[in-house]
Design a protein around this motif. Structure first.
Motif, mmCIF file in Angstrom:
data_model
loop_
_atom_site.group_PDB
_atom_site.id
_atom_site.type_symbol
_atom_site.label_atom_id
_atom_site.label_comp_id
_atom_site.label_asym_id
_atom_site.label_seq_id
_atom_site.Cartn_x
_atom_site.Cartn_y
_atom_site.Cartn_z
ATOM 1 N N GLU A 186 -4.316 7.835 -2.514
ATOM 2 C CA GLU A 186 -4.439 7.400 -1.122
ATOM 3 C C GLU A 186 -5.830 6.839 -0.834
ATOM 4 O OE1 GLU A 186 -2.404 6.675 2.467
ATOM 5 O OE2 GLU A 186 -1.762 7.184 0.430
ATOM 6 N N PHE A 187 -6.863 7.426 -1.431
ATOM 7 C CA PHE A 187 -8.228 6.893 -1.274
ATOM 8 C C PHE A 187 -8.303 5.464 -1.795
ATOM 9 C CE2 PHE A 187 -9.989 10.879 0.025
ATOM 10 C CZ PHE A 187 -11.281 10.620 0.461
ATOM 11 N N ILE A 188 -7.784 5.258 -3.003
ATOM 12 C CA ILE A 188 -7.879 3.918 -3.582
ATOM 13 C C ILE A 188 -6.935 2.966 -2.867
ATOM 14 C CG2 ILE A 188 -6.124 4.054 -5.423
ATOM 15 C CD1 ILE A 188 -9.720 2.705 -5.763
ATOM 16 N N GLY A 189 -5.841 3.508 -2.313
ATOM 17 C CA GLY A 189 -4.942 2.660 -1.546
ATOM 18 C C GLY A 189 -5.593 2.147 -0.276
ATOM 19 N N ARG A 190 -6.075 3.053 0.552
ATOM 20 C CA ARG A 190 -6.648 2.647 1.843
ATOM 21 C C ARG A 190 -8.011 1.982 1.686
ATOM 22 N NH1 ARG A 190 -5.178 7.568 6.096
ATOM 23 N NH2 ARG A 190 -3.182 8.148 5.134
ATOM 24 N N GLY A 191 -8.892 2.582 0.868
ATOM 25 C CA GLY A 191 -10.239 2.038 0.721
ATOM 26 C C GLY A 191 -10.315 0.868 -0.232
ATOM 27 N N GLY A 192 -9.445 0.877 -1.250
ATOM 28 C CA GLY A 192 -9.488 -0.193 -2.233
ATOM 29 C C GLY A 192 -8.605 -1.372 -1.895
ATOM 30 N N LEU A 193 -7.416 -1.092 -1.340
ATOM 31 C CA LEU A 193 -6.428 -2.142 -1.126
ATOM 32 C C LEU A 193 -6.070 -2.366 0.335
ATOM 33 C CD1 LEU A 193 -3.963 -1.116 -3.989
ATOM 34 C CD2 LEU A 193 -5.895 -2.692 -4.138
ATOM 35 N N GLY A 194 -6.524 -1.477 1.229
ATOM 36 C CA GLY A 194 -6.127 -1.607 2.626
ATOM 37 C C GLY A 194 -4.658 -1.322 2.814
ATOM 38 N N TYR A 195 -4.141 -0.363 2.053
ATOM 39 C CA TYR A 195 -2.706 -0.072 2.023
ATOM 40 C C TYR A 195 -2.525 1.429 1.864
ATOM 41 C CZ TYR A 195 2.035 0.131 -0.011
ATOM 42 O OH TYR A 195 3.349 0.416 -0.279
ATOM 43 N N SER A 196 -1.526 1.991 2.537
ATOM 44 C CA SER A 196 -1.249 3.415 2.378
ATOM 45 C C SER A 196 -0.022 3.621 1.500
ATOM 46 C CB SER A 196 -1.007 4.080 3.737
ATOM 47 O OG SER A 196 -0.612 5.432 3.548
ATOM 48 N N PHE A 197 -0.183 4.457 0.477
ATOM 49 C CA PHE A 197 0.950 4.858 -0.356
ATOM 50 C C PHE A 197 1.723 6.019 0.277
ATOM 51 C CE2 PHE A 197 -1.853 2.784 -3.419
ATOM 52 C CZ PHE A 197 -0.957 2.032 -4.169
ATOM 53 N N ASP A 198 1.235 6.489 1.437
ATOM 54 C CA ASP A 198 1.847 7.647 2.096
ATOM 55 C C ASP A 198 1.950 8.806 1.107
ATOM 56 O OD1 ASP A 198 2.842 8.952 4.297
ATOM 57 O OD2 ASP A 198 4.895 8.238 4.048
ATOM 58 N N ALA A 199 0.893 8.947 0.316
ATOM 59 C CA ALA A 199 0.938 9.858 -0.834
ATOM 60 C C ALA A 199 0.903 11.328 -0.447
ATOM 61 C CB ALA A 199 -0.232 9.551 -1.778
ATOM 62 N N LEU A 200 0.377 11.653 0.749
ATOM 63 C CA LEU A 200 0.231 13.056 1.145
ATOM 64 C C LEU A 200 1.312 13.493 2.130
ATOM 65 C CD1 LEU A 200 -3.656 13.147 1.451
ATOM 66 C CD2 LEU A 200 -2.247 14.096 -0.370
ATOM 67 N N ASN A 201 2.389 12.767 2.150
ATOM 68 C CA ASN A 201 3.528 13.118 3.004
ATOM 69 C C ASN A 201 4.325 14.232 2.334
ATOM 70 O OD1 ASN A 201 5.920 13.254 4.469
ATOM 71 N ND2 ASN A 201 5.980 11.043 4.847
ATOM 72 N N LEU A 202 4.331 15.409 2.931
ATOM 73 C CA LEU A 202 5.013 16.561 2.346
ATOM 74 C C LEU A 202 6.524 16.370 2.251
ATOM 75 C CD1 LEU A 202 3.052 19.435 4.103
ATOM 76 C CD2 LEU A 202 3.213 19.099 1.633
ATOM 77 N N LEU A 203 7.048 15.469 3.045
ATOM 78 C CA LEU A 203 8.501 15.289 3.092
ATOM 79 C C LEU A 203 8.982 14.139 2.223
ATOM 80 C CD1 LEU A 203 9.010 15.744 6.954
ATOM 81 C CD2 LEU A 203 9.197 17.470 5.148
ATOM 82 N N LYS A 204 8.053 13.518 1.481
ATOM 83 C CA LYS A 204 8.414 12.323 0.729
ATOM 84 C C LYS A 204 7.932 12.439 -0.710
ATOM 85 C CE LYS A 204 7.535 7.313 0.675
ATOM 86 N NZ LYS A 204 6.811 6.215 1.350
ATOM 87 N N LYS A 205 8.822 12.203 -1.642
ATOM 88 C CA LYS A 205 8.472 12.171 -3.052
ATOM 89 C C LYS A 205 7.822 10.826 -3.355
ATOM 90 C CE LYS A 205 10.504 12.577 -7.693
ATOM 91 N NZ LYS A 205 9.579 13.619 -8.164
ATOM 92 N N ASN A 206 6.649 10.849 -3.987
ATOM 93 C CA ASN A 206 5.924 9.616 -4.248
ATOM 94 C C ASN A 206 6.245 9.124 -5.662
ATOM 95 O OD1 ASN A 206 3.459 7.856 -5.000
ATOM 96 N ND2 ASN A 206 3.232 8.179 -2.806
#
Length: 557
Positions: A186-206
């Motif tokens: 998520e750090f590299i997504g938001r800070g590196g790409l300006g995109y959220s992988f929604d990686a810390l969503n407890l209800l979603k398998k990444n």
């Protein structure tokens, strides 16, 4: 995940290729050099040399330590097909490898990286690498990272909330390795790409993270085949090489192909959305994750005004995205996992660090600390430095000699069969060398008798004079943790502030410990991996780092 270099899935492709590879290496290396006469350990296999000893489970740690303590920083080890290679931790030799121009990225990686990630800066050489580095270095500047601090804090707080949910169940035991991997994504997504992988969503398998997490284990298993790539990496056009991969009768090869496909498709989707927002203007960019200050937006803007000689084509931009995600996720999460494990096993150090963090938060009036204030915390800085010294994520790095040279040595050595001491070792073009980052960071002749001890407080006192005198060519506090020269890690400041922010937020809220009866071991692979020891004494093949987490207000020491 495999703990050893397994061959059963690779038998057919290896049987076809090994004899051709042996001829290829012989043609590249020309006449034999003095590498065969350099002292080194025995026990090497005719097929895979010392690869089993270097990456084969618990014994690998002892093997690397023996290479440091039994030799003087320059050792001969053997690779695939028993090829003689140099294993280097001597600072004088390392300076020559990094700065002389006689060595460059290993041809194996120059063939492998473009296949998996595309032509990223980590898998290019010569003018192409110089051009990419020129474009990328400014977007990783301190000023750029400072602007990302407000983007990073919400991710750290989201991880705090995830751990808080886990405290309510599982007796507070959390696999922090898994969650730190997702956090780094998520750090590299938001800070590196300006995109959220929604990686810390407890209800979603990444699913993306699931694919990336398999990459290191898959690469380790495929190491013998990867070593063959300099021979076949340029055979025919790209579509034909893809067909060769599809035709290869190996499920492991196909798994790496699928990982590469997922990464490429994801990067293409992110880039398409990014360009659409850029066409709409700054307001549209500011509404994206990263607020338009992310690294990829900055790179795309710089690339749009660059001269034709420096401009990156689209395939290279996509390759940088793939490499950025991969390198920024696994390495940083690995280092943070090591740090939390070490803090859990050293409660007195954890308490001191927490005291500094709580005091800093109080002084700030409860506000988030900015870039300068986070870096001004001495005990936090010392803990990060010491963790990266002892457990650099990339513990060994391959390089290849690109022209005949004489490598200077810090300490004279004798070659086998000779009583004469030499101060420079002739190395032929095509010879492989291994930079032992970990051993360079742990040499007792440089760091003192406690070099193998994790002791953050060493950084709060004057270091031994030998540390400065060693002139280690790395860019990070007299260590090799982020390498040096034109192959040094451009993401160093990004990784450093990410680690400090996460540890700051976690320690002000939680106490970390090891649950009674749990034994954790780290296996030495391309990146070290944590696992638990099962009741039968065997190591669980799954990578995990279960730590007991307690709220600070509820903890009792």
């Amino acid at each position: 995940m495999s703990r050893k270099i397994k061959m059963e899935n690779l038998a057919k492709p290896l049987a076809v290729s090994l004899s051709s590879y042996a001829f290829y290496r012989w043609m590249r290396s020309g006449s034999s050099s003095d590498l065969s006469k350099v002292p080194g350990p025995g026990g090497n296999s005719a097929l895979i040399g010392h690869m089993e000893a270097m990456f084969g489970g618990d014994g690998a740690w002892d093997f690397h330590e023996r290479l440091l303590t039994d030799y003087d920083g320059v050792v001969k080890v053997h690779g695939i097909l028993n090829e003689a290679q140099l294993y280097i931790s001597d600072p004088v030799a390392l300076h020559h490898i990094i700065n002389s121009g006689a060595f460059d990225e290993d041809s194996m990686l120059l063939s492998f990286v473009p296949i998996v990630f595309g032509p990223s800066f980590s898998g290019t050489a010569g003018e192409q690498h110089r051009r990419q580095r020129k474009m990328l270095s400014p977007v990783f500047s301190v000023q750029q990272i400072k602007g990302l601090v407000p983007v990073f804090y919400p991710i750290a707080y989201q991880l705090r909330d995830v751990f808080a949910e886990h405290i309510k169940s599982n007796n507070g035991v959390v696999d922090v390795f898994n969650w730190l991997s997702l956090t780094a994504l998520e750090f590299i997504g938001r800070g590196g790409l300006g995109y959220s992988f929604d990686a810390l969503n407890l209800l979603k398998k990444n699913e993306y993270n699931d694919h990336i997490k398999q990459a290191i284990a898959t690469m380790t298993t495929l190491f013998p085949v990867i070593s063959l790539l300099p021979m076949v990496g340029q055979v025919g056009p790209a579509w034909f090489r893809r067909k060769l991969v599809d035709w290869t009768p190996s499920s492991t090869v196909h798994r790496l192909r699928d990982i590469s496909d997922v990464m490429q498709a994801t990067s293409e989707g992110i880039l398409e959305k990014k360009r659409a927002a850029m066409q709409e203007g700054e307001e549209a960019l500011s509404n994206l994750y990263g607020n338009g200050k992310d690294i990829m937006t900055t790179l795309l803007k710089a690339n749009s005004v660059a001269g034709e000689a420096d401009k990156l084509p689209e395939e290279e931009i996509l390759a940088q995205m793939n490499a950025l995600i991969f390198a920024g996720q696994d390495t940083t999460s690995n280092a943070m996992s090591h740090m939390l494990h070490l803090l859990a096993t050293h409660p007195e150090i954890q308490d001191k660090l927490r005291e500094e963090i709580l005091q800093a938060r109080e002084i700030s009036g409860g506000q988030d600390l900015d870039y300068e204030d986070l870096n001004a915390l001495p005990y936090l800085d010392a803990t990060v430095r010491e963790t990266l010294r002892m457990y650099p994520p990339g513990a060994i790095i391959w390089r290849e000699c690109v022209k005949d040279t004489v490598m200077p040595l810090q300490k004279p050595m004798k070659l086998s069969g000779s009583d004469k001491e030499i101060t420079g070792l002739p190395v032929k073009k095509g010879s492989k060398v291994i930079i032992s980052v970990m051993n360079a960071n742990r040499d007792k002749r440089i760091w003192g008798e406690d070099a193998f001890d994790w002791n953050p407080e060493r950084w709060l006192n004057p270091l031994p004079a030998t540390v400065g005198k060693s002139k280690m060519p790395g860019i990070y506090h007299n260590t090799m943790s982020f390498l040096g020269g034109n192959r040094s890690c451009i993401g160093m400041k990004f990784a450093e502030i990410e680690m400090k922010m996460i540890i700051f937020v976690l320690l002000e809220n939680f106490v970390f410990s090891i649950e009674k009866g749990t034994e954790i071991r780290w296996t030495f692979q391309i990146l070290q991996q944590p696992s638990i020891v099962l009741p039968n004494g065997k190591v669980d093949p799954r990578s995990q780092l279960p730590l007991k987490i307690t709220w600070v207000k509820d903890a009792k020491r």
